[in-house]
Design an enzyme around this catalytic site. Structure first.
Site, PDB file in Angstrom:
ATOM      1  CG  ASP A   1      -0.283  -0.232   2.526  1.00  0.00           C
ATOM      2  OD1 ASP A   1       0.857   0.221   2.698  1.00  0.00           O
ATOM      3  OD2 ASP A   1      -0.896  -0.881   3.399  1.00  0.00           O
TER       4      ASP A   1
ATOM      5  CB  THR B   1      -1.624  -4.377   1.828  1.00  0.00           C
ATOM      6  OG1 THR B   1      -0.464  -3.568   2.076  1.00  0.00           O
ATOM      7  CG2 THR B   1      -2.400  -3.813   0.648  1.00  0.00           C
TER       8      THR B   1
ATOM      9  NE  ARG C   1      -0.733   3.047   4.376  1.00  0.00           N
ATOM     10  CZ  ARG C   1      -1.905   2.413   4.322  1.00  0.00           C
ATOM     11  NH1 ARG C   1      -2.654   2.522   3.223  1.00  0.00           N
ATOM     12  NH2 ARG C   1      -2.323   1.705   5.350  1.00  0.00           N
TER      13      ARG C   1
END
Length: 282
Positions: free
Chosen positions: A45, A65, A59
Protein backbone atom coordinates in the site's frame (compact mmCIF):
# COMPACT_ATOMS: atom_id res chain seq x y z
CA UNK A 1 30.52 51.67 -19.13
CA UNK A 2 31.64 48.15 -18.20
CA UNK A 3 29.96 48.53 -14.82
CA UNK A 4 26.63 49.50 -16.44
CA UNK A 5 26.74 46.42 -18.71
CA UNK A 6 27.30 44.14 -15.69
CA UNK A 7 24.32 45.67 -13.84
CA UNK A 8 22.11 45.23 -16.92
CA UNK A 9 23.15 41.59 -17.24
CA UNK A 10 22.29 41.03 -13.56
CA UNK A 11 18.84 42.58 -14.03
CA UNK A 12 18.19 40.32 -17.02
CA UNK A 13 19.26 37.14 -15.17
CA UNK A 14 17.32 37.78 -11.95
CA UNK A 15 13.83 37.16 -13.45
CA UNK A 16 15.13 34.00 -15.12
CA UNK A 17 16.40 32.65 -11.79
CA UNK A 18 13.12 33.58 -10.15
CA UNK A 19 11.10 31.84 -12.84
CA UNK A 20 13.25 28.73 -12.49
CA UNK A 21 12.66 28.66 -8.73
CA UNK A 22 8.92 29.12 -9.18
CA UNK A 23 8.85 26.37 -11.80
CA UNK A 24 10.73 24.01 -9.48
CA UNK A 25 8.37 24.83 -6.59
CA UNK A 26 5.22 24.26 -8.65
CA UNK A 27 6.57 20.94 -9.95
CA UNK A 28 6.81 19.69 -6.36
CA UNK A 29 3.15 20.43 -5.62
CA UNK A 30 1.05 17.35 -6.33
CA UNK A 31 -2.02 17.99 -8.49
CA UNK A 32 -5.01 15.83 -9.34
CA UNK A 33 -4.96 16.36 -13.11
CA UNK A 34 -1.37 15.32 -13.72
CA UNK A 35 0.38 12.02 -14.37
CA UNK A 36 3.40 11.23 -12.18
CA UNK A 37 6.23 8.85 -12.86
CA UNK A 38 6.52 5.91 -10.46
CA UNK A 39 9.88 6.16 -8.70
CA UNK A 40 9.95 3.14 -6.40
CA UNK A 41 8.08 0.51 -4.40
CA UNK A 42 7.78 0.01 -0.65
CA UNK A 43 5.05 -2.56 0.01
CA UNK A 44 1.46 -3.38 -0.90
CA UNK A 45 0.00 0.00 0.00
CA UNK A 46 2.99 2.33 -0.25
CA UNK A 47 5.21 3.50 -3.12
CA UNK A 48 7.05 6.58 -4.41
CA UNK A 49 6.51 9.00 -7.28
CA UNK A 50 8.75 11.57 -8.93
CA UNK A 51 7.78 15.17 -8.09
CA UNK A 52 10.12 17.67 -9.69
CA UNK A 53 13.62 16.96 -8.42
CA UNK A 54 12.27 15.08 -5.38
CA UNK A 55 10.43 11.86 -4.61
CA UNK A 56 7.13 11.74 -2.72
CA UNK A 57 5.86 8.74 -0.77
CA UNK A 58 2.27 7.75 -1.57
CA UNK A 59 0.11 5.78 0.89
CA UNK A 60 -3.00 4.23 -0.65
CA UNK A 61 -6.14 5.85 0.75
CA UNK A 62 -8.96 3.81 2.38
CA UNK A 63 -7.09 0.48 2.27
CA UNK A 64 -4.52 -1.43 4.31
CA UNK A 65 -2.49 -4.41 3.09
CA UNK A 66 -0.85 -7.00 5.38
CA UNK A 67 2.56 -6.01 6.73
CA UNK A 68 5.76 -7.21 5.11
CA UNK A 69 8.38 -4.80 6.43
CA UNK A 70 7.27 -3.96 9.98
CA UNK A 71 10.35 -3.96 12.27
CA UNK A 72 10.65 -6.96 14.60
CA UNK A 73 7.51 -8.53 13.13
CA UNK A 74 7.06 -11.49 10.75
CA UNK A 75 5.44 -11.09 7.36
CA UNK A 76 1.66 -11.25 7.60
CA UNK A 77 -0.28 -13.69 5.39
CA UNK A 78 -0.86 -12.37 1.87
CA UNK A 79 1.50 -9.46 2.47
CA UNK A 80 4.03 -10.63 -0.15
CA UNK A 81 1.21 -11.26 -2.64
CA UNK A 82 -0.19 -7.75 -2.12
CA UNK A 83 3.28 -6.24 -2.57
CA UNK A 84 3.86 -8.25 -5.76
CA UNK A 85 0.55 -7.15 -7.29
CA UNK A 86 1.18 -3.50 -6.45
CA UNK A 87 4.70 -3.59 -7.89
CA UNK A 88 3.54 -5.37 -11.04
CA UNK A 89 0.68 -2.97 -11.75
CA UNK A 90 2.76 0.14 -11.05
CA UNK A 91 5.62 -1.19 -13.18
CA UNK A 92 3.25 -1.79 -16.09
CA UNK A 93 1.56 1.60 -15.69
CA UNK A 94 4.84 3.53 -15.16
CA UNK A 95 2.78 6.64 -14.41
CA UNK A 96 -0.13 7.28 -12.05
CA UNK A 97 -2.72 9.97 -11.42
CA UNK A 98 -3.89 10.80 -7.89
CA UNK A 99 -7.10 11.96 -6.21
CA UNK A 100 -7.53 12.94 -2.58
CA UNK A 101 -10.00 13.30 0.28
CA UNK A 102 -10.09 15.98 3.00
CA UNK A 103 -6.74 15.17 4.63
CA UNK A 104 -3.94 14.64 2.12
CA UNK A 105 -1.17 13.44 4.46
CA UNK A 106 -0.86 10.99 7.34
CA UNK A 107 1.13 11.30 10.57
CA UNK A 108 4.27 10.08 8.79
CA UNK A 109 4.09 12.75 6.09
CA UNK A 110 3.02 10.32 3.36
CA UNK A 111 0.55 11.60 0.76
CA UNK A 112 -2.82 9.82 1.02
CA UNK A 113 -4.35 9.13 -2.38
CA UNK A 114 -6.54 7.01 -4.59
CA UNK A 115 -4.21 5.86 -7.38
CA UNK A 116 -5.34 5.68 -10.99
CA UNK A 117 -3.38 3.51 -13.39
CA UNK A 118 -2.85 4.28 -17.07
CA UNK A 119 -5.49 1.74 -18.07
CA UNK A 120 -8.10 3.63 -16.04
CA UNK A 121 -8.31 1.17 -13.14
CA UNK A 122 -7.82 2.18 -9.51
CA UNK A 123 -5.01 0.39 -7.65
CA UNK A 124 -6.81 0.72 -4.30
CA UNK A 125 -9.89 -1.02 -5.69
CA UNK A 126 -7.95 -3.81 -7.39
CA UNK A 127 -6.33 -4.81 -4.09
CA UNK A 128 -9.73 -4.92 -2.37
CA UNK A 129 -11.31 -6.90 -5.22
CA UNK A 130 -8.53 -9.50 -5.09
CA UNK A 131 -8.81 -9.83 -1.32
CA UNK A 132 -5.30 -8.47 -0.79
CA UNK A 133 -6.32 -5.46 1.29
CA UNK A 134 -8.86 -4.54 3.91
CA UNK A 135 -10.81 -1.30 4.14
CA UNK A 136 -9.21 1.23 6.49
CA UNK A 137 -11.22 4.39 7.11
CA UNK A 138 -9.67 7.17 9.18
CA UNK A 139 -11.77 10.27 9.62
CA UNK A 140 -12.23 12.77 8.09
CA UNK A 141 -11.41 10.77 4.94
CA UNK A 142 -14.71 8.91 4.51
CA UNK A 143 -15.82 9.80 0.97
CA UNK A 144 -15.43 6.29 -0.47
CA UNK A 145 -16.16 4.28 2.69
CA UNK A 146 -19.40 2.63 1.58
CA UNK A 147 -18.20 1.88 -1.95
CA UNK A 148 -14.96 0.33 -0.73
CA UNK A 149 -16.69 -1.74 1.95
CA UNK A 150 -18.90 -3.12 -0.80
CA UNK A 151 -15.80 -4.24 -2.72
CA UNK A 152 -14.41 -5.81 0.44
CA UNK A 153 -17.69 -7.63 1.04
CA UNK A 154 -17.64 -9.03 -2.50
CA UNK A 155 -14.10 -10.37 -1.96
CA UNK A 156 -15.25 -11.99 1.29
CA UNK A 157 -18.19 -13.67 -0.40
CA UNK A 158 -15.92 -14.94 -3.19
CA UNK A 159 -13.36 -16.09 -0.58
CA UNK A 160 -10.47 -14.35 -2.31
CA UNK A 161 -7.05 -13.77 -0.77
CA UNK A 162 -7.38 -12.81 2.88
CA UNK A 163 -10.89 -14.25 2.90
CA UNK A 164 -10.03 -17.60 1.29
CA UNK A 165 -11.18 -20.80 2.99
CA UNK A 166 -7.62 -21.96 3.64
CA UNK A 167 -6.83 -18.69 5.32
CA UNK A 168 -9.95 -18.82 7.48
CA UNK A 169 -9.42 -22.48 8.39
CA UNK A 170 -6.09 -21.54 9.95
CA UNK A 171 -7.94 -18.94 12.01
CA UNK A 172 -5.35 -16.36 11.13
CA UNK A 173 -7.33 -13.31 10.27
CA UNK A 174 -6.03 -9.99 8.99
CA UNK A 175 -6.10 -7.95 12.20
CA UNK A 176 -8.81 -5.41 12.93
CA UNK A 177 -7.69 -2.54 15.10
CA UNK A 178 -9.61 -3.02 18.33
CA UNK A 179 -10.05 -0.60 21.21
CA UNK A 180 -8.17 -1.52 24.38
CA UNK A 181 -11.37 -1.30 26.38
CA UNK A 182 -14.96 -1.08 25.32
CA UNK A 183 -17.82 -0.89 27.79
CA UNK A 184 -20.52 -0.49 25.13
CA UNK A 185 -22.79 -3.31 23.98
CA UNK A 186 -24.87 -3.04 20.79
CA UNK A 187 -27.97 -5.09 19.97
CA UNK A 188 -29.86 -4.91 16.66
CA UNK A 189 -33.57 -5.50 16.15
CA UNK A 190 -33.52 -5.89 12.37
CA UNK A 191 -37.27 -6.21 11.97
CA UNK A 192 -37.92 -2.98 13.89
CA UNK A 193 -34.83 -1.27 12.38
CA UNK A 194 -33.53 -0.33 15.84
CA UNK A 195 -30.03 -0.53 17.33
CA UNK A 196 -29.63 -0.21 21.09
CA UNK A 197 -26.25 0.86 22.45
CA UNK A 198 -25.73 0.39 26.18
CA UNK A 199 -22.99 1.99 28.25
CA UNK A 200 -22.06 -0.66 30.83
CA UNK A 201 -19.38 1.47 32.53
CA UNK A 202 -19.50 3.84 35.48
CA UNK A 203 -18.45 6.79 33.32
CA UNK A 204 -20.12 8.77 30.56
CA UNK A 205 -18.76 8.09 27.05
CA UNK A 206 -18.51 10.83 24.43
CA UNK A 207 -19.70 9.33 21.12
CA UNK A 208 -18.72 12.31 18.98
CA UNK A 209 -16.85 10.99 15.92
CA UNK A 210 -17.96 7.38 16.49
CA UNK A 211 -19.76 5.40 13.79
CA UNK A 212 -22.19 2.49 13.59
CA UNK A 213 -21.84 0.23 10.53
CA UNK A 214 -24.23 -2.21 8.86
CA UNK A 215 -21.71 -4.70 7.50
CA UNK A 216 -23.94 -6.33 4.87
CA UNK A 217 -25.34 -3.10 3.51
CA UNK A 218 -22.10 -1.14 3.99
CA UNK A 219 -24.03 1.77 5.44
CA UNK A 220 -22.70 4.00 8.18
CA UNK A 221 -24.30 6.13 10.87
CA UNK A 222 -21.88 8.83 12.09
CA UNK A 223 -22.46 10.03 15.64
CA UNK A 224 -22.50 13.75 16.24
CA UNK A 225 -22.10 15.51 19.57
CA UNK A 226 -23.68 12.96 21.92
CA UNK A 227 -22.75 11.93 25.48
CA UNK A 228 -23.93 8.49 26.55
CA UNK A 229 -24.22 8.61 30.31
CA UNK A 230 -23.06 5.79 32.60
CA UNK A 231 -25.35 2.74 32.55
CA UNK A 232 -27.66 4.40 30.03
CA UNK A 233 -28.91 3.40 26.60
CA UNK A 234 -29.45 5.14 23.30
CA UNK A 235 -31.42 3.80 20.32
CA UNK A 236 -30.44 4.51 16.71
CA UNK A 237 -33.52 4.21 14.52
CA UNK A 238 -33.81 3.57 10.80
CA UNK A 239 -37.52 2.74 11.01
CA UNK A 240 -40.02 4.07 8.47
CA UNK A 241 -42.08 5.78 11.16
CA UNK A 242 -41.22 7.66 14.32
CA UNK A 243 -41.21 5.49 17.42
CA UNK A 244 -42.03 6.69 20.93
CA UNK A 245 -39.69 5.40 23.62
CA UNK A 246 -38.50 6.21 27.11
CA UNK A 247 -34.96 5.65 25.86
CA UNK A 248 -33.07 8.44 24.07
CA UNK A 249 -33.54 8.11 20.30
CA UNK A 250 -31.26 9.10 17.42
CA UNK A 251 -32.41 9.03 13.80
CA UNK A 252 -30.19 7.32 11.22
CA UNK A 253 -31.47 9.60 8.47
CA UNK A 254 -32.23 6.64 6.18
CA UNK A 255 -34.62 3.68 6.35
CA UNK A 256 -34.44 -0.07 5.74
CA UNK A 257 -30.77 -0.31 6.68
CA UNK A 258 -30.72 -3.88 8.01
CA UNK A 259 -31.14 -6.98 5.86
CA UNK A 260 -33.89 -9.31 7.10
CA UNK A 261 -33.07 -12.03 4.56
CA UNK A 262 -29.32 -12.36 5.08
CA UNK A 263 -26.87 -12.13 7.95
CA UNK A 264 -26.11 -8.47 8.66
CA UNK A 265 -23.73 -7.91 11.59
CA UNK A 266 -23.28 -4.50 13.20
CA UNK A 267 -19.97 -2.90 14.13
CA UNK A 268 -19.32 0.12 16.34
CA UNK A 269 -16.11 2.15 15.91
CA UNK A 270 -14.74 4.95 18.05
CA UNK A 271 -13.23 8.23 16.84
CA UNK A 272 -9.85 6.52 16.29
CA UNK A 273 -11.47 3.97 13.93
CA UNK A 274 -10.95 1.25 16.54
CA UNK A 275 -13.54 -1.53 16.74
CA UNK A 276 -15.42 -1.09 20.01
CA UNK A 277 -18.35 -3.50 19.78
CA UNK A 278 -19.79 -6.13 17.44
CA UNK A 279 -23.28 -7.62 17.15
CA UNK A 280 -23.09 -10.98 15.42
CA UNK A 281 -26.18 -11.78 13.39
CA UNK A 282 -26.28 -15.56 13.84
Amino acid sequence: MKRIIIILLMLICMPLVGCSAISELSSNVIQTNQWYQVAGYVDGDTFKIKTGSDETTIRLLYVDTPETKKPNSPEEPFGPEASAVTEKLLSESQEVRLTFDKETADQYGRTLAVVELKDGRMLNEILLEQGLAKVLIIEPNVKMENAYKQLEQQAKQAKRGLWSSDFESNRTEFPVKKAARSGIIIVVDKQAELVTATNTTDQAIDLNGWKLVSVRGNQTYPFGDYLLEAHQKVVISSADEAISSDIAMLQWGATNIWSNKESDPAELYNQYNELVSVWEDE
